[in-house]
Scaffold this motif. Structure first.
Motif, PDB file in Angstrom:
ATOM      1  N   PRO A   1      -4.621  -5.814   5.304  1.00 42.95           N
ATOM      2  CA  PRO A   1      -5.579  -4.792   4.874  1.00 42.95           C
ATOM      3  C   PRO A   1      -6.851  -5.366   4.264  1.00 42.95           C
ATOM      4  O   PRO A   1      -7.852  -4.686   4.247  1.00 42.95           O
ATOM      5  CB  PRO A   1      -4.779  -3.984   3.848  1.00 42.95           C
ATOM      6  N   GLU A   2      -6.809  -6.590   3.763  1.00 44.02           N
ATOM      7  CA  GLU A   2      -7.986  -7.122   3.086  1.00 44.02           C
ATOM      8  C   GLU A   2      -8.416  -8.433   3.721  1.00 44.02           C
ATOM      9  O   GLU A   2      -7.669  -9.071   4.445  1.00 44.02           O
ATOM     10  CB  GLU A   2      -7.675  -7.388   1.613  1.00 44.02           C
ATOM     11  N   ALA A   3      -9.628  -8.823   3.382  1.00 46.50           N
ATOM     12  CA  ALA A   3     -10.136 -10.103   3.887  1.00 46.50           C
ATOM     13  C   ALA A   3      -9.325 -11.265   3.347  1.00 46.50           C
ATOM     14  O   ALA A   3      -9.095 -12.242   4.057  1.00 46.50           O
ATOM     15  CB  ALA A   3     -11.600 -10.257   3.505  1.00 46.50           C
ATOM     16  N   SER A   4      -8.849 -11.161   2.086  1.00 48.06           N
ATOM     17  CA  SER A   4      -8.097 -12.284   1.518  1.00 48.06           C
ATOM     18  C   SER A   4      -6.784 -12.493   2.268  1.00 48.06           C
ATOM     19  O   SER A   4      -6.348 -13.639   2.446  1.00 48.06           O
ATOM     20  CB  SER A   4      -7.832 -12.037   0.040  1.00 48.06           C
ATOM     21  N   ASP A   5      -6.169 -11.397   2.736  1.00 49.73           N
ATOM     22  CA  ASP A   5      -4.937 -11.549   3.527  1.00 49.73           C
ATOM     23  C   ASP A   5      -5.217 -12.262   4.840  1.00 49.73           C
ATOM     24  O   ASP A   5      -4.425 -13.097   5.289  1.00 49.73           O
ATOM     25  CB  ASP A   5      -4.334 -10.180   3.818  1.00 49.73           C
ATOM     26  N   ARG A   6      -6.363 -11.943   5.432  1.00 52.00           N
ATOM     27  CA  ARG A   6      -6.674 -12.575   6.718  1.00 52.00           C
ATOM     28  C   ARG A   6      -6.974 -14.051   6.534  1.00 52.00           C
ATOM     29  O   ARG A   6      -6.554 -14.898   7.344  1.00 52.00           O
ATOM     30  CB  ARG A   6      -7.860 -11.858   7.353  1.00 52.00           C
ATOM     31  N   ILE A   7      -7.682 -14.396   5.450  1.00 51.27           N
ATOM     32  CA  ILE A   7      -7.945 -15.812   5.202  1.00 51.27           C
ATOM     33  C   ILE A   7      -6.636 -16.552   4.959  1.00 51.27           C
ATOM     34  O   ILE A   7      -6.423 -17.656   5.463  1.00 51.27           O
ATOM     35  CB  ILE A   7      -8.890 -15.976   4.001  1.00 51.27           C
TER      36      ILE A   7
ATOM     37  N   THR B   1     -13.214   0.376  -4.303  1.00 50.34           N
ATOM     38  CA  THR B   1     -12.002   0.254  -5.109  1.00 50.34           C
ATOM     39  C   THR B   1     -11.851   1.510  -5.965  1.00 50.34           C
ATOM     40  O   THR B   1     -12.833   2.132  -6.345  1.00 50.34           O
ATOM     41  CB  THR B   1     -12.094  -0.976  -6.024  1.00 50.34           C
ATOM     42  N   PRO B   2     -10.611   1.902  -6.238  1.00 52.38           N
ATOM     43  CA  PRO B   2     -10.418   3.122  -7.027  1.00 52.38           C
ATOM     44  C   PRO B   2     -10.914   2.924  -8.446  1.00 52.38           C
ATOM     45  O   PRO B   2     -10.876   1.813  -8.978  1.00 52.38           O
ATOM     46  CB  PRO B   2      -8.903   3.317  -6.985  1.00 52.38           C
ATOM     47  N   PRO B   3     -11.412   3.946  -9.085  1.00 55.97           N
ATOM     48  CA  PRO B   3     -11.875   3.818 -10.464  1.00 55.97           C
ATOM     49  C   PRO B   3     -10.712   3.590 -11.412  1.00 55.97           C
ATOM     50  O   PRO B   3      -9.548   3.780 -11.049  1.00 55.97           O
ATOM     51  CB  PRO B   3     -12.550   5.172 -10.727  1.00 55.97           C
ATOM     52  N   ALA B   4     -11.042   3.157 -12.636  1.00 54.70           N
ATOM     53  CA  ALA B   4     -10.000   2.865 -13.619  1.00 54.70           C
ATOM     54  C   ALA B   4      -9.247   4.138 -13.957  1.00 54.70           C
ATOM     55  O   ALA B   4      -9.819   5.219 -14.051  1.00 54.70           O
ATOM     56  CB  ALA B   4     -10.632   2.276 -14.875  1.00 54.70           C
ATOM     57  N   GLY B   5      -7.949   4.010 -14.130  1.00 56.67           N
ATOM     58  CA  GLY B   5      -7.135   5.184 -14.413  1.00 56.67           C
ATOM     59  C   GLY B   5      -6.245   5.515 -13.241  1.00 56.67           C
ATOM     60  O   GLY B   5      -5.107   5.916 -13.418  1.00 56.67           O
ATOM     61  N   GLU B   6      -6.758   5.324 -12.041  1.00 61.41           N
ATOM     62  CA  GLU B   6      -5.900   5.466 -10.873  1.00 61.41           C
ATOM     63  C   GLU B   6      -5.175   4.151 -10.643  1.00 61.41           C
ATOM     64  O   GLU B   6      -5.279   3.220 -11.429  1.00 61.41           O
ATOM     65  CB  GLU B   6      -6.733   5.828  -9.647  1.00 61.41           C
ATOM     66  N   ALA B   7      -4.427   4.098  -9.543  1.00 57.85           N
ATOM     67  CA  ALA B   7      -3.686   2.875  -9.248  1.00 57.85           C
ATOM     68  C   ALA B   7      -4.671   1.730  -9.037  1.00 57.85           C
ATOM     69  O   ALA B   7      -5.544   1.826  -8.176  1.00 57.85           O
ATOM     70  CB  ALA B   7      -2.841   3.064  -8.003  1.00 57.85           C
ATOM     71  N   PRO B   8      -4.595   0.665  -9.839  1.00 61.04           N
ATOM     72  CA  PRO B   8      -5.642  -0.349  -9.810  1.00 61.04           C
ATOM     73  C   PRO B   8      -5.594  -1.249  -8.599  1.00 61.04           C
ATOM     74  O   PRO B   8      -6.612  -1.761  -8.186  1.00 61.04           O
ATOM     75  CB  PRO B   8      -5.382  -1.139 -11.085  1.00 61.04           C
ATOM     76  N   ARG B   9      -4.443  -1.468  -8.010  1.00 63.48           N
ATOM     77  CA  ARG B   9      -4.406  -2.437  -6.922  1.00 63.48           C
ATOM     78  C   ARG B   9      -4.108  -1.745  -5.603  1.00 63.48           C
ATOM     79  O   ARG B   9      -3.370  -0.779  -5.550  1.00 63.48           O
ATOM     80  CB  ARG B   9      -3.406  -3.563  -7.199  1.00 63.48           C
ATOM     81  N   THR B  10      -4.749  -2.270  -4.575  1.00 66.50           N
ATOM     82  CA  THR B  10      -4.559  -1.701  -3.255  1.00 66.50           C
ATOM     83  C   THR B  10      -3.463  -2.469  -2.551  1.00 66.50           C
ATOM     84  O   THR B  10      -3.436  -3.693  -2.571  1.00 66.50           O
ATOM     85  CB  THR B  10      -5.847  -1.805  -2.441  1.00 66.50           C
ATOM     86  N   SER B  11      -2.535  -1.743  -1.955  1.00 64.09           N
ATOM     87  CA  SER B  11      -1.512  -2.406  -1.151  1.00 64.09           C
ATOM     88  C   SER B  11      -1.263  -1.534   0.066  1.00 64.09           C
ATOM     89  O   SER B  11      -1.763  -0.419   0.170  1.00 64.09           O
ATOM     90  CB  SER B  11      -0.233  -2.592  -1.956  1.00 64.09           C
ATOM     91  N   ASP B  12      -0.484  -2.062   0.986  1.00 62.64           N
ATOM     92  CA  ASP B  12      -0.337  -1.337   2.243  1.00 62.64           C
ATOM     93  C   ASP B  12       0.825  -0.401   2.232  1.00 62.64           C
ATOM     94  O   ASP B  12       1.430   0.122   1.583  1.00 62.64           O
ATOM     95  CB  ASP B  12      -0.124  -2.291   3.414  1.00 62.64           C
TER      96      ASP B  12
END
Lengths: 89, 146
Positions: A28-34, B135-146
């Motif tokens: 999903p991100e550029a860092s994953d692709r690198i 990126t989501p603003p502070a307060g929501e889930a801070p990290r993006t994952s799949d």
């Protein structure tokens, strides 16, 4: 026996390359692709050394060394480009 | 291929080859299995280096058993990989932190100083605002994952 071990190791690293390719396409991100590209370089180095063992020559050590150098420089260059918008400032 | 190898060398080389291959496979499996980018950084940078190490030890043993000389090419490759893999891991982690993480969600260092790489007033020079604002603003889930 070493022949079977060589075949097993080559199959493992080939499967690992396919897994890295999956992460490279999906990531999903550029860092994953690198990261996937960097791991692919490492797996290709392993495959080259296996090829050198199989063929019984020492030439492939130089090839593996060059691959390691180019892989490191390209990873750092891509990361710097994403971080700073420039590679050589 | 394995002409006149003693049995111990055959067994040891096979053992290290299989060990290194399993480590490399596990490292790449972790790359697709682990849930978020910072944990994904863990698997390949450690396990694949061990995998390369196993294959290189097998190669050194084979050269020693077959020709009777100690080969140093493998040590050179190992040294280079051990030197460079922390640097690439650090850079990839920094890319992830700077481009995708909300800065206010990061833990503060104890001294009150900022994180290295961030400038005092905002994102590092050259970071595009379009990727940062997604990126989501502070307060929501801070990290993006799949």
């Amino acid at each position: 026996m070493m022949v079977y071990a060589l075949g097993f190791a080559a199959a493992c690293f080939g499967l690992a390359l396919l897994m890295n390719l999956w992460r490279l396409v999906k990531g999903p991100e550029a860092s994953d692709r690198i990261l996937a590209l960097d791991t692919m370089v490492v797996n290709v180095i392993a495959l080259l050394i296996l090829l050198g063992i199989g063929l019984g020559t020492a030439v492939f050590f130089e090839v593996a060394m060059l691959f390691a150098l180019v892989g490191f420089v390209s990873t750092v260059a891509y990361c710097r480009f994403l971080l700073r918008g420039d590679i050589i400032e | 291929m394995n002409h006149d190898l003693p049995l111990w060398a055959d067994l040891a080389v096979s053992l290290f080859l299989v060990l290194g291959a399993v480590f490399g496979l596990v490292g790449s499996w972790g790359l697709i299995r682990l849930p978020d980018p910072m944990t994904r950084l863990h698997a390949p940078t450690k396990a694949t280096t061990l995998g390369i190490g196993g294959v290189l030890i097998a190669s050194m043993l084979l050269t020693f058993a077959r020709d009777g000389v100690v080969s140093t090419h493998e040590l050179l490759i190992t040294l280079f990989l051990v030197l460079t893999s922390p640097i690439t891991a650090l850079f990839i982690g920094k890319v992830h932190l700077h481009l995708r993480q909300d800065r206010s969600a990061l833990p503060r260092p104890a001294t009150g100083a900022g994180w290295a790489g961030y400038t005092a007033e905002g994102p590092a020079r050259g970071v595009r605002e379009s990727t940062r604002s997604s990126t989501p603003p502070a307060g929501e889930a801070p990290r993006t994952s799949d």
